[in-house]
Design an enzyme around this catalytic site. Structure first.
Site, PDB file in Angstrom:
ATOM      1  N   LYS A   1      -1.954  -1.517  -6.038  1.00 10.82           N
ATOM      2  CA  LYS A   1      -1.740  -2.109  -4.708  1.00 10.82           C
ATOM      3  C   LYS A   1      -0.315  -2.607  -4.536  1.00 10.82           C
ATOM      4  CE  LYS A   1      -3.431  -6.780  -5.783  1.00 10.82           C
ATOM      5  NZ  LYS A   1      -2.128  -7.436  -5.661  1.00 10.82           N
ATOM      6  N   THR A   2       0.289  -3.141  -5.616  1.00  8.87           N
ATOM      7  CA  THR A   2       1.677  -3.612  -5.506  1.00  8.87           C
ATOM      8  C   THR A   2       2.604  -2.454  -5.193  1.00  8.87           C
ATOM      9  OG1 THR A   2       1.206  -5.368  -7.101  1.00  8.87           O
ATOM     10  CG2 THR A   2       3.523  -4.857  -6.686  1.00  8.87           C
TER      11      THR A   2
ATOM     12  N   ASP B   1      -0.360  -9.724   0.869  1.00  2.20           N
ATOM     13  CA  ASP B   1      -1.016  -9.374  -0.389  1.00  2.20           C
ATOM     14  C   ASP B   1      -2.119 -10.391  -0.681  1.00  2.20           C
ATOM     15  OD1 ASP B   1      -1.569  -8.104  -2.759  1.00  2.20           O
ATOM     16  OD2 ASP B   1       0.179  -8.873  -3.837  1.00  2.20           O
ATOM     17  N   GLU B   2      -3.113 -10.001  -1.469  1.00  2.00           N
ATOM     18  CA  GLU B   2      -4.219 -10.885  -1.891  1.00  2.00           C
ATOM     19  C   GLU B   2      -4.859 -11.586  -0.686  1.00  2.00           C
ATOM     20  OE1 GLU B   2      -5.141 -10.596  -4.802  1.00  2.00           O
ATOM     21  OE2 GLU B   2      -3.474 -10.256  -6.160  1.00  2.00           O
TER      22      GLU B   2
ATOM     23  N   GLN C   1     -12.293  -9.685  -6.091  1.00  2.00           N
ATOM     24  CA  GLN C   1     -11.414 -10.577  -6.852  1.00  2.00           C
ATOM     25  C   GLN C   1     -11.108 -11.858  -6.078  1.00  2.00           C
ATOM     26  OE1 GLN C   1      -8.240  -8.622  -9.286  1.00  2.00           O
ATOM     27  NE2 GLN C   1      -8.789  -6.787  -8.134  1.00  2.00           N
TER      28      GLN C   1
ATOM     29  N   ARG D   1      -8.508  -7.515 -16.631  1.00  2.51           N
ATOM     30  CA  ARG D   1      -7.141  -7.760 -17.107  1.00  2.51           C
ATOM     31  C   ARG D   1      -6.835  -6.877 -18.319  1.00  2.51           C
ATOM     32  NH1 ARG D   1      -5.540  -8.509 -12.975  1.00  2.51           N
ATOM     33  NH2 ARG D   1      -7.684  -8.042 -12.389  1.00  2.51           N
TER      34      ARG D   1
END
Length: 776
Positions: free
Chosen positions: A33-34, A225-226, A256, A614
């Site tokens: 996504k980044t 973002d997020e 998330q 992670r």
């Protein structure tokens, strides 16, 4: 121009090429996504969109810096410096510097951190004569923070009978008065806390339509973002700014969403399509980070949640190892297992410390892990502990620097006016504070006008106060034509701070001097870095804002080769080849505080999903049979989340029964013999009183030892000695590591081994208790 679009897969390319209109990108863990955000910004600039018209809101400032660098590599030139990019707090602090004067704030307002806020609230509670055991300053601060994030101003509070009644029921009827006092004192001090940066931005955009129109016109393309972690206040700011052009791109993953305790509202992402018309929906479902086993295991967990957006995360990566589950008797043993496992991976695979992370639900769990890592000489770093900028000596220096920029900053003034000691006592400070409140002026202004106020302060103390204000004014003059480093170095010397710690002479004092030196090094690096930015000066105000808004994960320690220890919340957005998730027990994870409703439990499950994803290569899940909590050893029950993982993706390193994650009995069933059911078969009534069974006396124990010696010692505390163990054997001990047997002596239960371990220690161990593994 590089052909950057070729670096994207088809799913990533689609939202990058979507230029106008609202769009939502549902991005699974590790799906890039980044990269999509970065390349979308680069593509907009490549298509002729002015960098000044792009606003990008990221999770950390560090992420923003890395994205800017990558965009510069793609589009070239210096245009990326004109992007408004950073966290909500950093971007809107910048906006308030420009237009906060409309709300009565100076452009050089101070940003109070949590510690500053709590100190001020504590002072207000004391001044109001309230019971500090009822009005606990941390609880009051948290409540005020929740008010602000929900846009409940002081006025809105007093118009809400339910809120006031709830506080009255909690025996805190003066809560509204404390809130009012706190807001007034911050305003008088020219200060905003973190929550104000969002609340005041909302106020600015709501009360002044011309300001809103200016920023709507400027920010024609907005990227967030997020998005699943935005709260109500952040949501309203974004909605207001995007309302004119509606070119808004939000990226996130409802799976998330883990910050509801900070006010994050998962409905913001779930309901995005209701807020905007003709939303472009894109899904990133290919995971590039983790192995198939980790991805599939994570999918099997999150599938148990009912409230979620549809997506199927998959990967083309190797299968990798299955997830390994380990049970330990106690939390100390758990720590030793984790440290030993990390050590084994390092020795066998030549891995660096930085490839490992240990994640836990609460900060208190780090102690046993730290102890075990130290004994193995494995360097580690704790994230989220006491920040460098929260250490006393650093706060002292920063308080002097804050006063230079904003002499109205009362928390900074109170901290340093008598440090180093100048003979300005507590009674003097109380009189100055009362006068400041009476005249509605800052303490600094009161000191400047002592000749006009009768405060019953003797001439000697007045002279000391005058000397202090003159020193601060001399620093202010110097600040007009020098950079932050030169000024800070001068302040550290002239204020007497360095001399104070030098006189101390103790290791602690030397350590504080070294910390101040490290602060000065950091300021020097900051000044050098600012030279690269088009609109930066390297001045003190820029440095203080950077420090105030930095998160723990933004900081560069200069030494990344350390095992990372952190809470799962802090691990969000990070990745490590090897991840250990410890404390997988009921009431710990999921937390006992988060199992009252389905929504709370689902957030805990999302937190576990975040933790597991992670890991890139291998994940370990550990739990204990007993754990110290609140100073007491309690029985622990394995987490329900362990049972929710599809069995094909896990391996239990410690035996369990098929009834679930319950450990096997630590004694053999055959010591009880067969159950005599003859009386049942014959259907005879049982008469008489059964003999009482109590603790065997000494004579009974002696007989028991003669009949069967192994029954006289609890089986749960002993080990079977490996028959291959002999002098010269290479062994591994769970606590002391690898070693060589030098000598063996004794027989039976008294058999001992003298072992020289690789770290140099020679220890004599009783073999029936020693946890030894024979290697060769």
């Amino acid at each position: 121009m590089k052909n950057y679009l070729d670096e994207l897969n088809e799913a990533q390319k689609a939202p990058v090429l979507h230029k106008d209109g609202p769009l939502m990108v549902i991005a699974g863990a590790g799906s890039g996504k980044t990269r999509v955000l970065t390349y979308r910004i680069a593509h907009l600039m490549d298509q002729g969109v002015d960098a000044f018209n792009i606003l990008a809101l990221t999770f950390t400032n560090k992420a923003a810096r890395e994205m800017k660098k990558r965009i510069a590599d793609i589009v070239g030139g210096t245009e990326t410096k004109n992007l408004w990019m950073g966290t909500f707090h950093s971007v809107f602090a910048k906006l308030l510097r420009y237009d906060g004067d409309r709300l009565g704030f100076p452009s050089n307002f101070t940003i109070y951190d949590t510690q500053d806020s709590q100190r001020l609230i504590s002072a207000i509670i004391k001044e109001m004569g309230l019971d500090k055991d009822v009005y606990k300053y941390k609880q009051v601060q948290n409540r005020i923070s929740s008010y602000k994030n929900s846009l409940i101003t002081v006025k809105a509070y007093h118009q809400n009978p339910e809120l006031m009644e709830a506080d009255a029921m909690a025996k805190r009827p003066r809560m509204g008065d404390i809130y009012q006092n706190y807001v007034d004192r911050c305003f008088k001090a020219g200060a905003m806390d973190f929550d104000d940066l969002l609340l005041r931005t909302n106020e600015l955009l709501t009360r002044f339509p011309d300001v809103l129109a200016k920023y709507q016109d400027r920010f024609r393309y907005i990227l967030v973002d997020e998005y699943q972690d935005t709260n109500h206040s952040q949501y309203l700011i974004v909605k207001a700014l995007a309302d004119r052009f509606q070119n808004i791109c939000v990226v996130g993953d409802d799976a998330q969403s883990i910050y509801s305790f900070r006010g994050a509202n998962i409905d913001n992402i779930l309901n995005f399509q209701r807020d905007y018309d003709d939303v472009g929906m894109y899904r990133l479902e290919q995971n590039y980070r983790s192995t198939k086993n980790i991805v599939n295991a994570a999918n099997s967990i999150i599938a148990k949640n009912k409230n979620q957006l549809e997506k199927v995360v998959w990967t083309d990566n190797d299968d990798g190892g299955v997830i390994k589950i380990h049970r330990s008797p106690t939390d100390a043993e758990e720590g030793r297992y984790v440290a030993g496992s990390i050590w084994d991976h390092q020795m066998n695979e030549q891995l660096s410390n930085g490839e490992f992370a240990v994640l836990y639900r609460t900060n208190s769990q780090s102690r046993s892990i730290e102890d075990a890592l130290r004994k193995r000489d494995i360097p580690y770093r704790i994230y989220g502990g006491l920040s460098f900028y929260q250490r006393k000596e650093i706060k002292d220096v920063l308080s002097y620097l804050r006063l230079i920029i904003n002499p109205k900053d009362e928390e900074a003034l109170k901290r340093v006016i008598n440090f180093p000691a100048r003979g300005i006592g507590q009674t003097t400070m109380e009189r100055l504070t009362l006068a400041a409140n009476h005249y509605d002026r800052s303490i600094f202004e009161v000191i400047e006008n002592l000749d006009k106020i009768n405060l019953k302060i003797n001439s000697g103390t007045q002279r000391k106060l005058e000397d202090f204000t003159n020193m601060i004014k001399s620093f202010q003059i110097m600040n007009e034509n020098t950079d932050a480093f030169t000024l800070a170095e001068h302040v550290a010397k002239k204020s007497g701070l360095l001399l104070e710690f030098k006189k101390d002479g103790t290791p602690e004092g030397i350590g504080k001097m070294e910390n101040i030196e490290e602060l000065l090094n950091g300021i020097k690096d900051f000044v050098e870095g600012q030279k690269e930015l088009a609109d930066a000066t390297g001045g003190l105000s820029e440095f203080l804002e950077d420090v105030a808004l930095a998160t723990d994960l933004d900081k560069d320690t200069g030494d990344d080769d350390r095992v990372a220890l952190m809470t799962i919340h802090l691990a969000k957005g990070l990745e490590f080849p090897y991840v250990y998730i410890v404390g997988m027990e009921e009431d710990l994870f999921p937390s006992a505080m988060s199992m009252n409703t389905r929504s709370e439990l689902e957030e805990e499950r999302r937190l576990f999903y975040v933790a597991l994803t992670r890991a890139e290569k291998q994940a370990y899940l550990t739990y204990t049979q007993n754990r110290y909590r609140w100073g007491k050893l309690i029985d622990a029950e394995p987490s329900r989340f362990l049972e929710e993982i599809d069995e094909q993706y896990i391996e239990n390193l410690t035996p369990i029964d098929k009834a679930g994650y319950r450990y096997k009995p630590m004694i053999d069933a055959d010591i009880f013999g067969e159950v005599d059911k003859s009386h049942l078969r014959q259907n005879k009534p049982v008469r008489g009183t059964p003999p009482k069974v109590g603790k065997p006396n000494a004579d009974q124990l002696r007989k028991l030892r003669k009949l069967k010696p192994e029954l006289a010692t609890p089986r749960g505390n002993t080990n079977t000695v490996d028959p291959s163990l002999r002098e010269g054997s290479t062994v591994n001990h769970t606590r002391f590591g690898r070693g060589k047997v030098l000598k063996m002596e004794g027989v039976g239960n008294d058999k001992k081994a003298e072992i020289q371990f690789d770290k140099g220690d020679i220890k004599k161990l009783l073999l029936r208790f020693a946890k030894l593994e024979v290697i060769s």
